[in-house]
Design a protein around this motif. Structure first.
Motif, PDB file in Angstrom:
ATOM      1  N   LEU B 178       0.638  -1.295  -0.061  1.00  0.00           N
ATOM      2  CA  LEU B 178       0.038   0.085  -0.069  1.00  0.00           C
ATOM      3  C   LEU B 178       0.877   1.289   0.017  1.00  0.00           C
ATOM      4  N   LEU B 179       1.755   1.539   1.023  1.00  0.00           N
ATOM      5  CA  LEU B 179       2.661   2.638   1.078  1.00  0.00           C
ATOM      6  C   LEU B 179       3.723   2.846  -0.083  1.00  0.00           C
ATOM      7  N   THR B 180       4.106   1.677  -0.562  1.00  0.00           N
ATOM      8  CA  THR B 180       4.764   1.601  -1.686  1.00  0.00           C
ATOM      9  C   THR B 180       4.318   2.200  -2.928  1.00  0.00           C
ATOM     10  N   GLY B 181       2.758   1.765  -2.939  1.00  0.00           N
ATOM     11  CA  GLY B 181       2.116   2.410  -4.148  1.00  0.00           C
ATOM     12  C   GLY B 181       1.921   3.878  -3.860  1.00  0.00           C
ATOM     13  N   ILE B 182       1.755   4.633  -2.780  1.00  0.00           N
ATOM     14  CA  ILE B 182       1.747   5.898  -2.424  1.00  0.00           C
ATOM     15  C   ILE B 182       2.938   6.463  -2.823  1.00  0.00           C
TER      16      ILE B 182
END
Lengths: 575, 596
Positions: B178-182
């Motif tokens: 998730l945070l990687t996506g952001i």
């Protein structure tokens, strides 16, 4: 430097110049809120399981991010407005000074041009930096330190150790590298010079088989350049690893020491995270500050060069114009002496008189003062002893404009302006008709090649007239000076680049055209002056002899020798 | 000199288009070949330093989660010490990595510069006629610089960029998709936004550039034409025209700059938004009871965010930078590839000549334009041949052929009966001394400039030559005498003095054949006599060709060739030609007869 900026920034631009940094501070303020808010989310929101708190703070962060964008964009825009307006003013001012300046021995055109172009651009960048980078980075640096102390006073000592070490280290490295960069710049200049000379002197090099000589010279300097560039780059190569290391060590200490404090519940996780985040911000602000200092020092050099031009600003002219109008087109020099302060006089007690409608020839070596004489007559220089009169009126008592309207000068340096042949020919008389141009170019022997141009008078002239040959330029230059048909015409060695045949044609036609109109011919060719009513032989600023061609042949050894070398022995018999 | 005018300048415009990038890359690589091991070391060092960054960032988060939150004081201190050591080592590596790359880049650009210059030295005269000095200079300086910068920055950035993006990307993905996506989203948004803006601003920047061009032209013109502006009373109109252009430029520049000044704050904003999204998404995930994300994860990502955006942008921008520097490399290699001037395969060494010169049915064309048509002439040892005729008739060209500066179209030029193309070029040019109208004077002392005629000449010989050239007197009047350093083609000297120096240089050579291009005019009368005497002395006992403008020179000649329109139209002595009442006598009368 600040003085230059303040002198050339007015009205709205000035307001923006001061507003922009203030707005920029707003951006910095917004940026600095982020880590604190983040740490509050972690410490309060997470610890108390308060989703509302998290979302509220996240929205707050979003607001600060947006505000930051607005502040940043506005500040940047105002800053570029201020800097560009300053540049515009400064450029215009410098050009005006350069054009009005009539002091002998001013700056060379080439350096003036770079000063008005490159150095002004540097100053522009400087103003841009003053409003943006120079405010933003130090503010971020300072604000970051303050915020990290506020959020976590216990960890602050880490900053107090790291920062001074870094600052001192950066200063030492940067200061030590400056002389090395100067050396590198010198090496670059030398290598460039050799390369340039090699291109300009290509034919000489080939004719004298200097290829190997040039190659060896280049090899040495190229090696020297490589060495100095390496030295310069190596002097600063240590910067980035050290900054990185200090930052990383700071983070490690913050984690270790902060962690131990957190374990004993003195500080929270959020505080540690925020502190580390601030440290990262501070370090990048610091690197930016160093970069700005470097470019700042470059701008200082520029501002000194700009100042030198501004210093040439002439004092307000006291126009002592009287209503005396010249009664005719006679010219007289009465005991005129002229020179630069230190050296020998360039003109020494020059006295002569040209009656209305007469032709005067002036002949003499380079440096004999011929051109200075014309500069005084056209009031290019005003500081001289003695009196110069046109039509019985002291030229110092005439309007500058009236002097220039009374006479036209064809200079030896036949510079053309970019535009068309027409725009160049009508430079002295914008209302000249095509017939006027025809007449003048006929006299100047320029019709022949103008007629061959596809668009004749509307053909394009490139900058400095480089799309015309030297001889063509000079003929256009002569035509340009004939177009206004002024009361007085001065030809200052204006046919030096045309061949003798053309020269003779121009001379004959001009003599017919300006019969009984005051004309001064300065030349190194005897043929050009020998038919004048009066010829002056100028040697080292003094009139060594004057009279008609016949008289001078008898009286002046110098003149006689000149006739011998230029016209050969066979001619003497005719005279 | 005559040729310069007729030949259209072949100025190469800035090319951003790559013709053959594969070849160019290969050739740049050839230069780096010798430094392969060093580059490999740099590559290894980069892997280590990048890995340290990635691992270090991750440990930061672990420290929070596993040690601080779980009260492991001892383990905390141990792991911190390990990190400290890691960072110290990594900094050392960074230092070495940068030092090596600096050395490699500087060595390489010095070698490229050397190769360009070497080839430039051997190019035929035609190259210099048809190529703009400014263009060649910019290849030698700017383009070589661009290659240098590319080598210095691109390499490290490419290495670190790719390794970071891959390494960090993987580490992040494992940690939290998730945070990687952001993080990725914000990086990509930053890149595409600046791309989009720069597309919009490009037009504005082009207008700005164009206006700046006309602004600079006006400054150059009015400053260098200052005297004209003053004499023709044009100060006011020049200023008002300038103020208009100045205003236009400022307007265009403001448009471009205010648009592009959004980029910085916008990137800052995207970063901040990503920052808050990471914090918020992480916090919400923790609050919702998921174990996937911890406070340490948020912390790690906040640091990754700072370290990731840089490299990923670099890699994306690199394509652009690489294209530019490859274009530069291509321009430089073009210069290296120019065909050099070469001796014919049958050329032999000739060290001496009696000085018999013959032109045998010589026809010469420049590109497609015929300049000389069927020139025949014979000059015996010791003769003085004067070439006269209108400007542009081809006099200088004839003389250029004698030293084999240009290839002939038809016919032969013979020196002592031997075709000049069958003589080693360097030998030939040492046997024929050329005094141009304006010989070039280099930035070095007067003594060294004269000595260029024959590098083995002693100081005494140099001074003797200067005396013979009548240059000794003025040289001695200079503050530093023979050691006076000349600069900028000796601008500080008068034209006559410069000519005396080039005559002195010609004296030093002692070559048996002489080509003299008399200055059209405008030698100051003072030195005029000196120059005449010096030239006469120089011609003594030599086969001499003089492109003559002075009657005295012409009268002294053993034969006069009247050139017009690329042909010899009359030939003979002064007296015989005058008696002919042809072109020469007309020319002579219009120029020299003062009794008409």
């Amino acid at each position: 430097m600040f003085k230059i900026i303040m002198q050339h920034i007015h009205g709205r631009a000035k307001l923006f110049f001061f507003m922009s940094p203030l707005i920029m501070m707003g951006e910095v303020f917004c940026d600095l809120q982020q880590p604190t808010l983040m740490s509050q989310i972690i410490d309060n929101g997470l610890a108390k399981n308060d989703l509302h708190y998290v979302i509220n703070h996240a929205l707050l962060m979003l607001m600060f991010a947006m505000l930051g964008l607005i502040f940043g964009a506005t500040g940047g825009t105002l800053g570029s407005y201020a800097s560009l307006k300053m540049g515009q003013q400064l450029r215009s001012h410098m050009l005006e000074i350069s054009l009005i300046d009539r002091n002998p021995g001013g700056l060379e055109p080439a350096t003036l041009i770079t000063r008005i172009t490159n150095d002004v651009t540097q100053m522009q960048t400087l103003v841009m930096m003053m409003t943006r980078g120079m405010v933003r980075s130090p503010m971020l640096l300072f604000g970051g330190i303050v915020m990290s102390i506020i959020i976590c006073p216990d960890l602050a000592p880490i900053l107090f150790v790291i920062m001074p070490i870094l600052v001192i280290f950066l200063l030492i490295v940067v200061l030590k590298s400056i002389p090395k960069y100067t050396k590198m710049q010198q090496a670059i200049d030398t290598v460039n010079r050799i390369m340039r000379e090699n291109l300009q002197g290509a034919k000489t090099i080939k004719s004298y088989v200097l290829e190997n000589h040039q190659m060896n010279q280049f090899k040495d300097e190229n090696n020297h350049l490589r060495q100095t560039s390496q030295n310069a780059a190596m002097a600063t190569v240590i910067l980035s690893p050290i900054i990185q290391l200090m930052l990383n060590l700071g983070v490690v200490v913050a984690l270790g020491y902060g962690g131990s404090l957190a374990i004993s519940k003195t500080i929270s996780n959020g505080q540690i995270i925020a502190f580390v985040n601030y440290m990262i911000q501070i370090t990048s602000a610091m690197i930016q500050t160093v970069n700005i200092i470097t470019s700042f020092s470059r701008a200082i050099t520029s501002s000194a060069r700009v100042q030198a031009v501004l210093d040439e600003e002439p004092k307000k002219q006291v126009t002592t114009s009287s209503n005396d109008k010249p009664v005719d087109d006679s010219i007289s020099f009465d005991d005129v002496t002229f020179g630069y302060q230190t050296s020998e006089p360039i003109l020494d007690k020059v006295t002569f008189n040209v009656p209305d409608g007469d032709w005067l020839g002036i002949i003499g070596a380079t440096g004999s003062g011929k051109s200075s004489l014309i500069k005084l007559l056209t009031r290019s220089f005003d500081e001289y002893d003695g009196i110069i009169k046109i039509g019985g009126v002291d030229i110092q008592k005439m309007n500058l404009q009236d002097v220039h309207q009374k006479m036209t000068v064809a200079l030896q340096d036949s510079l053309l302006f970019s535009g068309t042949v027409r725009s160049n020919l009508t430079y002295g008389n914008e209302s000249a008709t095509d017939e006027d141009l025809d007449v003048s170019s006929d006299i100047a022997d320029a019709s022949e090649f103008i007629d061959k141009l596809p668009k004749r008078y509307d053909s394009v002239v490139e900058q400095t007239g480089k799309n015309f040959s030297g001889g063509q330029r000079q003929r256009l230059n002569i035509a340009r000076s004939i177009v206004p048909n002024s009361d007085i015409l001065v030809m200052d060695d204006a046919t030096s680049a045309v061949d003798q045949e053309t020269n003779a044609r121009i001379k004959n036609r001009l003599e017919k055209y300006r019969k009984n109109k005051t004309t001064i011919i300065i030349s190194q060719r005897v043929t050009n002056v020998m038919d004048c009513n009066q010829i002056i032989v100028l040697i080292n600023g003094r009139i060594s002899a004057s009279g008609t061609h016949k008289e001078l042949l008898k009286e002046s050894t110098f003149y006689r020798q000149l006739v011998q070398t230029q016209l050969g022995g066979g001619i003497n018999g005719h005279a | 000199m005559d040729m310069h005018r007729r030949v259209p300048r072949n100025i190469h415009p800035e090319k951003v288009q790559l013709n053959n990038w594969k070849d160019t890359v290969k050739r740049v690589w050839n230069y780096l070949d010798a430094r392969k091991i060093k580059l490999f070391i740099v590559f290894l060092l980069t892997i280590v330093t990048t890995a340290v960054t990635i691992v270090g960032n991750r440990i930061n988060g672990l420290v929070i989660d596993d040690y601080i939150s779980k009260n492991q004081l001892h383990a905390l201190l141990v792991i911190c010490s390990i990190m400290a050591v890691m960072y110290v080592v990594s900094s050392f590596f960074t230092y070495f990595q940068n030092s090596i790359i600096i050395k490699v880049a500087q060595d390489t650009s010095a070698r490229i510069r050397h190769d360009v210059f070497t080839n430039l030295q051997r190019l035929p005269m035609k190259y210099f006629d048809t190529h703009d000095n400014g263009d060649v200079m910019s290849r030698l300086t700017n383009d070589v610089d661009n290659i240098n910068t590319a080598l210095m920055q691109t390499f490290v950035q490419l290495f670190t960029g790719i390794i970071s993006v891959i390494g960090m990307g993987m580490a992040m993905l494992i940690l939290s998709p998730l945070l990687t996506g952001i993080t990725l989203l914000s990086s990509v948004a930053t890149y595409f936004f600046s791309k989009a803006i720069s597309k919009i601003t490009q037009k504005a920047f082009m207008t700005q550039q164009r206006d700046l061009g006309s602004l600079n032209t006006q400054i150059e013109e009015s400053v260098s034409g200052k005297q004209l502006v003053q004499l023709f009373d044009h100060t006011e109109s020049t200023m008002s025209e300038f103020d208009r252009t100045n205003g236009e430029y400022t307007k265009a520049a403001f448009k471009a700059q205010s648009l592009s000044s959004i980029i910085g704050p916008f990137n800052n904003m995207t970063n901040n938004v990503a920052y808050l999204l990471i914090t918020m998404a992480g916090a919400i995930s923790i609050l919702s009871g998921s174990k996937a994300i911890t406070v340490g994860t948020i912390f790690t990502f906040l640091i990754y965010l700072r370290n990731f955006t840089g490299p990923i942008n670099n890699v994306l921008n690199l394509i652009n930078t690489l294209q530019l520097s490859l274009a530069s490399a291509e321009r430089v290699f073009e210069l290296i590839d120019e065909e050099p001037e070469q001796d014919n395969s049958d050329a032999v060494a000739v060290k001496q000549t009696a000085g018999n010169v013959q032109f045998d049915h010589v026809t010469f064309a420049y590109d497609k334009k015929t300049i000389l048509k069927d020139i025949n002439l014979t000059a015996k040892q010791g003769e003085v041949v004067a070439l006269v005729g209108p400007t542009g008739a081809g006099k200088t060209t004839i003389m250029n052929l004698l030293t084999n500066l240009y290839p002939l179209k038809k016919g032969r030029v013979l020196l002592d009966g031997r075709d000049v193309t069958a003589i080693h070029m360097y030998d030939l040019r040492r046997l024929v001394t050329v005094v141009q109208q304006e010989s070039f004077l280099f930035t070095m002392s007067i003594r060294e400039n004269i000595r260029l005629g024959r590098p083995s000449a002693t100081d005494n010989e140099v001074e003797e030559a200067a005396k013979q050239a009548n240059a000794d007197t003025f040289i001695n009047q200079l503050p530093d005498g023979y050691d006076t350093i000349l600069t900028e083609n000796a601008r500080s000297l008068s034209q006559g003095q410069r000519q005396l120096l080039s005559i002195a240089r010609a004296f030093v050579t002692g070559a048996p054949v002489l080509v003299l291009d008399e200055a059209t005019a405008s030698i100051d009368s003072n030195t005029e006599a000196d120059v005449q005497l010096a030239m006469t002395a120089l011609m003594r006992n030599k086969t001499s060709f003089v492109i003559a403008h002075r009657l005295s020179t012409i009268q002294r000649a053993d034969q006069i060739l009247v050139i017009n329109d690329g042909k010899i139209i009359e030939q003979g002595t002064h007296q015989s030609l005058l008696a002919k009442h042809g072109f020469y006598s007309e020319l002579y009368n219009s120029q020299f007869d003062i009794t008409n």
